[in-house]
Write an enzyme that holds these catalytic residues in place. Structure first.
Site, PDB file in Angstrom:
ATOM      1  N   SER B  47       0.825  -1.210   0.000  1.00 31.03           N
ATOM      2  CA  SER B  47       0.000   0.000   0.000  1.00 31.03           C
ATOM      3  C   SER B  47       0.859   1.260   0.000  1.00 31.03           C
ATOM      4  CB  SER B  47      -0.918   0.005   1.223  1.00 31.03           C
ATOM      5  OG  SER B  47      -0.149  -0.002   2.410  1.00 31.03           O
ATOM      6  N   HIS B  48       2.133   1.141   0.347  1.00 29.56           N
ATOM      7  CA  HIS B  48       3.032   2.298   0.302  1.00 29.56           C
ATOM      8  C   HIS B  48       4.217   2.048  -0.616  1.00 29.56           C
ATOM      9  CE1 HIS B  48       0.655   3.323   3.835  1.00 29.56           C
ATOM     10  NE2 HIS B  48       0.949   4.563   3.552  1.00 29.56           N
ATOM     11  N   GLU B 188      -9.705  -0.478   2.238  1.00 24.78           N
ATOM     12  CA  GLU B 188     -10.244  -1.812   2.535  1.00 24.78           C
ATOM     13  C   GLU B 188     -11.763  -1.834   2.385  1.00 24.78           C
ATOM     14  OE1 GLU B 188      -8.115  -3.929   5.985  1.00 24.78           O
ATOM     15  OE2 GLU B 188      -7.576  -1.830   6.308  1.00 24.78           O
TER      16      GLU B 188
END
Lengths: 345, 345
Positions: B47-48, B188
């Site tokens: 996610s990063h 999410e």
């Protein structure tokens, strides 16, 4: 009701001061300890109110605290100020250093206070409120007794490790939270044990690390942190910053040192003070007004701010006095009349 | 497997740097941004990781970031150092001030870094790890977009407000946690919406403040914090300290400023650095060894420390390279070849 005795906050303060002076505390120390105990009772925060007198007297009687310790400030002009409580209660140490901490935070932007070698019984909201009253944001934390297991573990290594935060609000009580990083207080589990009722799920594990609702299994196992692995991480941070970093007892050592007798833990404490005006200056914005926009919007949608109930109780007590039961008043008078000897009664 | 392409961390770094240099970032800025993106991918923190390149290029293409901003340090020799990111990404600003922050923390005991006016996309663990690498404890926090309601409320006022902490461990990866104070990430919920599956209870409320498991109702309502009222209190603290106190955007303003287009939020960030050696000196104890006793005892009882999975992925990537799917590699090569023009493809 016959069982309601109303005392003014001032009356209560002078009685509690007298109890601690009789028990061997110099006036300054007696005033500091009495101040936080009466503040707890005034705010209807009974777990930190008059109930605490007996515990304090017991550590004095056991010779586990230095009632007449004079706090020693160590200041090298940096952003960290240290105060040695000398084995005394934490409260006189905090009061001895509070003004210096506030001045240093204004001068440097932020500053830290290390309280060394103290017996700790008071709620942390007291310290952060005192600093919020100086226009400062404040963060306070300390270890306690190791009764709490880390997330995924089974052996108690962490304390209930409270953390408190304060933020000044103009013309109002400050924004203050103060909570244990354990999901419940140990005393709450003890109450369930005495009542023969199960504890809620999620409070504790047994000695094999299995979830339990049995108070006995919980007391011989380990309590859990709030918020699963996130709460466990925060509790670990408290242990590292307010235990390891200060070179003071961590929760496991505090428990081993004092033994299972239920006396107050001995450890250090860390208080950070931050000056919002100093931090915001170059932005051209008023940090307090900005905070107010958020806090009033939280209130406007019907959400309760932390400490609101406590502040409401305070306002009632300051206006109409503190209400004590007959038993509470009788015990107070017994401590006044007999001092430490009342512990044997 | 045919779909596995292995690149060394160095190769990945030079590719991502080149992408950002082509997109208009000076070498120093491109290096800082590439460094945190590649670190995320290296740690299998997808996610990063590379996923973030597109978002960064989009804010550049939209003219919402100053890619060539040169961070300006403002230092009056106090415990608070400020760096103006000038509307650029946060990472060059952090790197520009990191060494000064570490030196000031050693000199003063603790110091704070204020990052002003930055676009923020990176995980906070990156900053606290860099400081732990200097032997310092570090705490970092920032607001984000206001998608989260306070406990008991229904309107989003708080961001996902991440908080990260780092503590140095000799000869080992540091103790690091980094988490959103929301119970889940907005992404999410979006994944559940696309999959047509309900979200778990406790993640969100609908626009009337009622608990919901419907992703659509959650996205038009509000997300919740972890840990009920305690997590809500911590999120509020982040909003006050890293928003209001700095005089920078709070989460509600960040969302209003950037609009619903999903671009990166613009706000400030607060990083505290504390020097354990300085705090502990008068105690005669070694703070790092004390911390190690706790952390190794947590590991010894089988409990996982935060970031362990990330560090294991890092070790694998440094030894054997980073694994990319065909699609990931193809997109990377498209960005390399076409720069911002690849966004339209």
């Amino acid at each position: 009701m016959a069982d309601q005795n109303i005392l003014s906050v001032e009356d209560l303060m002078s009685r509690v001061r007298a109890i601690f002076e009789t028990a061997g505390l110099p006036p300054e120390n007696a005033r500091a300890v009495a101040h936080v105990i009466v503040a707890g009772e005034r705010d209807n925060c009974k777990s930190h109110g008059l109930y605490r007198i007996e515990g304090c007297l017991r550590v004095i009687a056991a010779g586990k605290v230095a009632p007449d310790a004079v706090p020693q400030i160590h200041d090298a002009g940096r952003a960290v100020i240290e105060v040695d409580a000398g084995g005394g209660f934490s409260n006189p140490a905090f009061y001895a250093a509070k003004d210096l901490l506030a001045a240093r935070a204004r001068e440097m932007g932020l500053a830290a206070l290390v309280i060394r070698d103290c017996l700790h019984f008071s709620a942390l909201w007291h310290d952060v409120e005192a600093l919020a009253g100086e226009g400062l944001a404040a963060l306070s934390m300390c270890p306690s007794y190791a009764f709490v297991a880390p997330a995924g573990g089974k052996e108690p290594l962490l304390g209930t490790n409270p953390i408190a935060f304060g933020w000044p609000r103009p013309g109002s009580h400050p924004y203050v939270f103060d909570f244990a990083t354990s999901v419940a207080a140990r005393g709450e589990i003890e109450l369930h044990r005495r009542a023969g009722t199960p504890i809620p799920e999620g409070w504790a594990v047994d000695h094999e690390g299995q979830p339990t609702t049995d108070p006995d299994a919980a007391l011989s196992g380990a309590m859990l942190t709030f918020g699963a692995h996130k709460g466990s991480a925060i509790s670990t941070m408290v242990e590292l910053l307010a235990g390891a970093m200060l070179g003071e007892f961590m929760s496991k050592e505090a428990l081993e040192f004092m033994g299972p007798g239920g006396l107050l833990p001995r450890h250090g404490a860390l208080v950070l003070a931050l000056d919002p005006q100093s931090f915001a200056r170059r932005s051209g914005r008023d940090p307090i007004a900005e905070g107010e926009r958020l806090l009033s919007a939280i209130g406007a949608q019907g959400a309760r701010l932390p400490s609101e109930r406590r502040f409401a109780a305070r306002d009632r007590a300051l206006a109409g006095g503190v209400v004590l039961s007959d038993a509470e008043l009788a015990q107070l008078e017994r401590f006044q009349a007999q001092g430490l000897a009342a512990l044997d009664a």
